[in-house]
Design a protein around this motif. Structure first.
Motif, PDB file in Angstrom:
ATOM      1  N   ILE A 216       0.833  -1.205   0.000  1.00 10.09           N
ATOM      2  CA  ILE A 216       0.000   0.000   0.000  1.00 10.09           C
ATOM      3  C   ILE A 216       0.867   1.255   0.000  1.00 10.09           C
ATOM      4  O   ILE A 216       0.598   2.216  -0.728  1.00 10.09           O
ATOM      5  CB  ILE A 216      -0.948  -0.014   1.218  1.00 10.09           C
ATOM      6  CG1 ILE A 216      -2.002  -1.115   1.031  1.00 10.09           C
ATOM      7  CG2 ILE A 216      -1.629   1.335   1.416  1.00 10.09           C
ATOM      8  CD1 ILE A 216      -2.771  -1.433   2.287  1.00 10.09           C
ATOM      9  N   VAL A 217       1.946   1.256   0.805  1.00  9.13           N
ATOM     10  CA  VAL A 217       2.847   2.400   0.815  1.00  9.13           C
ATOM     11  C   VAL A 217       3.491   2.577  -0.556  1.00  9.13           C
ATOM     12  O   VAL A 217       3.596   3.694  -1.083  1.00  9.13           O
ATOM     13  CB  VAL A 217       3.919   2.244   1.910  1.00  9.13           C
ATOM     14  CG1 VAL A 217       4.984   3.326   1.781  1.00  9.13           C
ATOM     15  CG2 VAL A 217       3.273   2.299   3.286  1.00  9.13           C
ATOM     16  N   ARG A 218       3.944   1.482  -1.170  1.00 13.64           N
ATOM     17  CA  ARG A 218       4.551   1.555  -2.511  1.00 13.64           C
ATOM     18  C   ARG A 218       3.566   2.121  -3.510  1.00 13.64           C
ATOM     19  O   ARG A 218       3.925   2.961  -4.352  1.00 13.64           O
ATOM     20  CB  ARG A 218       5.012   0.164  -2.956  1.00 13.64           C
ATOM     21  CG  ARG A 218       6.195  -0.369  -2.154  1.00 13.64           C
ATOM     22  CD  ARG A 218       6.634  -1.733  -2.655  1.00 13.64           C
ATOM     23  NE  ARG A 218       7.189  -1.645  -4.003  1.00 13.64           N
ATOM     24  CZ  ARG A 218       6.639  -2.175  -5.085  1.00 13.64           C
ATOM     25  NH1 ARG A 218       5.510  -2.837  -4.998  1.00 13.64           N
ATOM     26  NH2 ARG A 218       7.211  -2.039  -6.259  1.00 13.64           N
ATOM     27  N   ARG A 219       2.318   1.650  -3.449  1.00 12.40           N
ATOM     28  CA  ARG A 219       1.311   2.136  -4.397  1.00 12.40           C
ATOM     29  C   ARG A 219       1.061   3.629  -4.219  1.00 12.40           C
ATOM     30  O   ARG A 219       0.978   4.383  -5.187  1.00 12.40           O
ATOM     31  CB  ARG A 219       0.000   1.363  -4.176  1.00 12.40           C
ATOM     32  CG  ARG A 219      -1.101   1.693  -5.182  1.00 12.40           C
ATOM     33  CD  ARG A 219      -2.403   1.066  -4.766  1.00 12.40           C
ATOM     34  NE  ARG A 219      -2.953   1.744  -3.594  1.00 12.40           N
ATOM     35  CZ  ARG A 219      -3.548   1.134  -2.585  1.00 12.40           C
ATOM     36  NH1 ARG A 219      -3.663  -0.174  -2.583  1.00 12.40           N
ATOM     37  NH2 ARG A 219      -4.017   1.821  -1.573  1.00 12.40           N
ATOM     38  N   ARG A 220       0.942   4.056  -2.957  1.00  9.11           N
ATOM     39  CA  ARG A 220       0.677   5.462  -2.702  1.00  9.11           C
ATOM     40  C   ARG A 220       1.877   6.346  -3.033  1.00  9.11           C
ATOM     41  O   ARG A 220       1.714   7.533  -3.335  1.00  9.11           O
ATOM     42  CB  ARG A 220       0.292   5.650  -1.232  1.00  9.11           C
ATOM     43  CG  ARG A 220      -1.051   5.020  -0.877  1.00  9.11           C
ATOM     44  CD  ARG A 220      -1.355   5.168   0.601  1.00  9.11           C
ATOM     45  NE  ARG A 220      -2.672   4.610   0.925  1.00  9.11           N
ATOM     46  CZ  ARG A 220      -3.169   4.549   2.156  1.00  9.11           C
ATOM     47  NH1 ARG A 220      -2.444   4.998   3.176  1.00  9.11           N
ATOM     48  NH2 ARG A 220      -4.370   4.034   2.369  1.00  9.11           N
ATOM     49  N   ARG A 221       3.083   5.767  -2.993  1.00  9.88           N
ATOM     50  CA  ARG A 221       4.303   6.520  -3.284  1.00  9.88           C
ATOM     51  C   ARG A 221       4.770   6.336  -4.725  1.00  9.88           C
ATOM     52  O   ARG A 221       5.877   6.732  -5.068  1.00  9.88           O
ATOM     53  CB  ARG A 221       5.406   6.056  -2.330  1.00  9.88           C
ATOM     54  CG  ARG A 221       5.173   6.482  -0.895  1.00  9.88           C
ATOM     55  CD  ARG A 221       5.674   7.891  -0.712  1.00  9.88           C
ATOM     56  NE  ARG A 221       5.471   8.392   0.616  1.00  9.88           N
ATOM     57  CZ  ARG A 221       6.290   9.275   1.177  1.00  9.88           C
ATOM     58  NH1 ARG A 221       7.345   9.701   0.526  1.00  9.88           N
ATOM     59  NH2 ARG A 221       6.044   9.752   2.378  1.00  9.88           N
ATOM     60  N   GLY A 222       3.960   5.720  -5.533  1.00  7.46           N
ATOM     61  CA  GLY A 222       4.329   5.531  -6.926  1.00  7.46           C
ATOM     62  C   GLY A 222       5.294   4.401  -7.157  1.00  7.46           C
ATOM     63  O   GLY A 222       5.880   4.274  -8.239  1.00  7.46           O
ATOM     64  N   GLY A 223       5.532   3.560  -6.132  1.00  2.94           N
ATOM     65  CA  GLY A 223       6.346   2.360  -6.302  1.00  2.94           C
ATOM     66  C   GLY A 223       7.833   2.568  -6.223  1.00  2.94           C
ATOM     67  O   GLY A 223       8.600   1.638  -6.450  1.00  2.94           O
ATOM     68  N   ASP A 224       8.295   3.799  -5.887  1.00  2.80           N
ATOM     69  CA  ASP A 224       9.736   4.030  -5.913  1.00  2.80           C
ATOM     70  C   ASP A 224      10.340   4.252  -4.536  1.00  2.80           C
ATOM     71  O   ASP A 224      11.508   4.620  -4.428  1.00  2.80           O
ATOM     72  CB  ASP A 224      10.051   5.251  -6.790  1.00  2.80           C
ATOM     73  CG  ASP A 224       9.344   6.510  -6.281  1.00  2.80           C
ATOM     74  OD1 ASP A 224       8.521   6.381  -5.341  1.00  2.80           O
ATOM     75  OD2 ASP A 224       9.609   7.591  -6.822  1.00  2.80           O
ATOM     76  N   GLN A 225       9.569   4.018  -3.485  1.00  3.23           N
ATOM     77  CA  GLN A 225      10.104   4.276  -2.160  1.00  3.23           C
ATOM     78  C   GLN A 225      10.609   3.019  -1.459  1.00  3.23           C
ATOM     79  O   GLN A 225      11.508   3.083  -0.644  1.00  3.23           O
ATOM     80  CB  GLN A 225       9.030   4.935  -1.270  1.00  3.23           C
ATOM     81  CG  GLN A 225       8.614   6.320  -1.753  1.00  3.23           C
ATOM     82  CD  GLN A 225       9.763   7.301  -1.712  1.00  3.23           C
ATOM     83  OE1 GLN A 225      10.493   7.362  -0.732  1.00  3.23           O
ATOM     84  NE2 GLN A 225       9.956   8.054  -2.790  1.00  3.23           N
TER      85      GLN A 225
END
Length: 333
Positions: A216-225
Motif C-alpha cells: 500500500i505504501v509503494r502504491r501510494r508513493r508511486g512504487g519508488d520508495q
C-alpha cells in the motif's frame, strides 16, 4: 503458544465477543468513553475496530459479530474470524467475552471452546476475561459476586476457565466517576494479563498485514520508495502514513487459513419444534414475567409424572423455580 509482554506494546488490544444483544456496543462505548455507542457489529455483520484512550492507556477495541453459534455459515464464519484476527494482529492482550447474567451460558461456553481450538489453551486461560452484562437484573442491594456464588455457579465456572477473571462495566449509579472507576479497574486487569495472545494463525495474519502494508505504501508513493520484498518501508515515510497503510492492510488481508470444519464440525439440522414445545412458547407469552415459566414448569412436571406424586413434584418444582425467578427479577422498592 508464545506470548509477548504487554509492556513492549504502546497500545493495548482488546477483542470484544458475544452473542447478539449481549452488550458488545455498550462495552466498546464505555471503554473508549464514546458519547454514543458505535454501529452494532451484529447489525452490520462486519467486524469493527475503534481506537482511543481508556483510563490513560492507548487502546484499540475490535468488536465482532457472533461467529461461534451453530447457525453460522462456514464461509461466513471463516470470513468473520479472519477479519477480527487481522484487525487485532499481532494478537489481542485480552478477549472480552460479554455474558449476560440473566441467561444460560451454553453459547459462551461454546465460544471459549472455539477460542481454545483456534488459538490454543492460553487464549482462554491467560488472555480471556468474562465481561458480565445485564446486571440490572440483580436486586439493588445485591453484589455481583454474591449473586454468582449463590445463584449462578455455572457463570462462575465459566469465569474459572478464564483464570477466574471477570468484570462488569455496568454501574448502579450511572455517574461518570463510577463508570470511570469501572473502566480503570478493567484496564488494570488487562495489564495484569501482561502478555498478548500469539499463535500460528496470528503470526500468519501479521505476516500478511505487513506485506500488504508495504504494498500500500509503494502504491501510494508511486512504487519508488520501497522494494517489493522490503520488510519495512524506510526513508521519508511518516508514521501517519504507515499507520494509515496499516489500517487499510488489516481490512484487506482476506480470508486466513482457518480450519473451521475441524473446529466447528457439521451437525445435524435442528428438529422442528414439537406441538408441546410450540404450546409452551405460546403460553409463556401470556403469563406474567415472574410466574410464567416457573408455574408452567411445575405444571408440566406434574402432567408428565402423573398421579399424586407427580402433583407434589410439580408443585415443588414450580415453587422453587418461582423463588429463583423472583430473586432474579424483583427490585427492592
Amino acid at each position: 503458544m508464545s506470548t509477548t509482554p504487554a509492556a513492549d506494546s504502546a497500545e493495548l488490544r482488546l477483542v470484544v465477543l458475544g452473542r447478539t444483544g449481549e452488550g458488545k456496543s455498550s462495552a466498546v462505548s464505555s471503554i473508549l468513553g464514546l458519547a454514543h455507542p458505535p454501529q452494532d457489529a451484529d447489525v452490520m455483520q462486519e467486524c469493527s475496530k475503534h481506537r482511543g484512550e481508556a483510563a490513560g492507556r492507548r487502546v484499540s477495541v475490535v468488536s465482532s459479530p457472533a461467529w461461534f453459534g451453530s447457525g453460522c455459515d462456514p464461509e461466513e464464519r471463516r470470513r468473520l474470524i479472519s477479519s477480527f484476527v487481522s484487525l487485532s494482529s499481532p494478537g489481542p492482550h485480552v478477549f472480552l467475552l460479554c455474558v449476560p447474567v440473566n441467561q444460560p451460558a451454553d453459547g459462551e461456553a461454546n465460544a471459549l471452546d472455539a477460542l481454545t481450538e483456534l488459538f490454543g489453551p492460553s487464549a482462554v486461560g491467560t488472555n480471556a476475561i468474562v465481561l458480565f452484562t445485564h446486571t440490572e437484573e440483580l436486586e439493588e442491594d445485591e453484589q455481583l459476586g454474591g449473586y454468582l456464588a449463590t445463584w449462578r455457579k455455572d457463570l462462575l465456572e465459566l469465569a474459572g476457565r478464564c483464570g477466574g477473571r471477570y468484570h462488569t462495566l455496568e454501574t448502579r449509579g450511572g455517574g461518570e466517576a463510577e463508570e470511570g472507576k469501572a473502566v480503570e479497574e478493567l484496564m488494570e486487569k488487562v495489564e495484569q494479563v501482561e502478555r498478548h495472545c500469539s499463535c500460528p494463525l496470528y503470526r500468519e495474519a501479521e505476516e500478511r498485514v505487513r506485506q500488504r502494508q508495504v504494498e500500500i505504501v509503494r502504491r501510494r508513493r508511486g512504487g519508488d520508495q520501497v522494494g517489493p520484498t522490503d520488510p519495512q518501508p524506510e526513508g521519508d515515510v511518516t508514521e501517519e502514513e504507515m499507520e494509515a497503510a496499516r489500517d487499510e492492510a488489516e481490512r484487506s488481508v482476506g480470508d486466513l487459513d482457518v480450519d473451521v470444519e475441524s473446529v466447528f464440525p457439521a451437525s445435524a439440522p435442528p428438529r422442528a419444534p414439537s406441538f408441546l414445545w410450540g404450546l409452551w412458547e405460546k403460553l409463556t407469552g401470556w403469563l406474567p414475567r415472574v410466574l410464567r415459566r416457573e408455574a408452567l414448569l411445575g405444571a408440566l412436571v406434574g402432567l408428565f409424572v402423573g398421579g399424586p406424586f407427580g402433583g407434589m413434584m410439580g408443585a415443588t418444582v414450580g415453587s422453587v423455580a418461582t423463588e429463583v425467578g423472583r430473586r432474579r427479577t424483583q427490585k427492592v422498592k
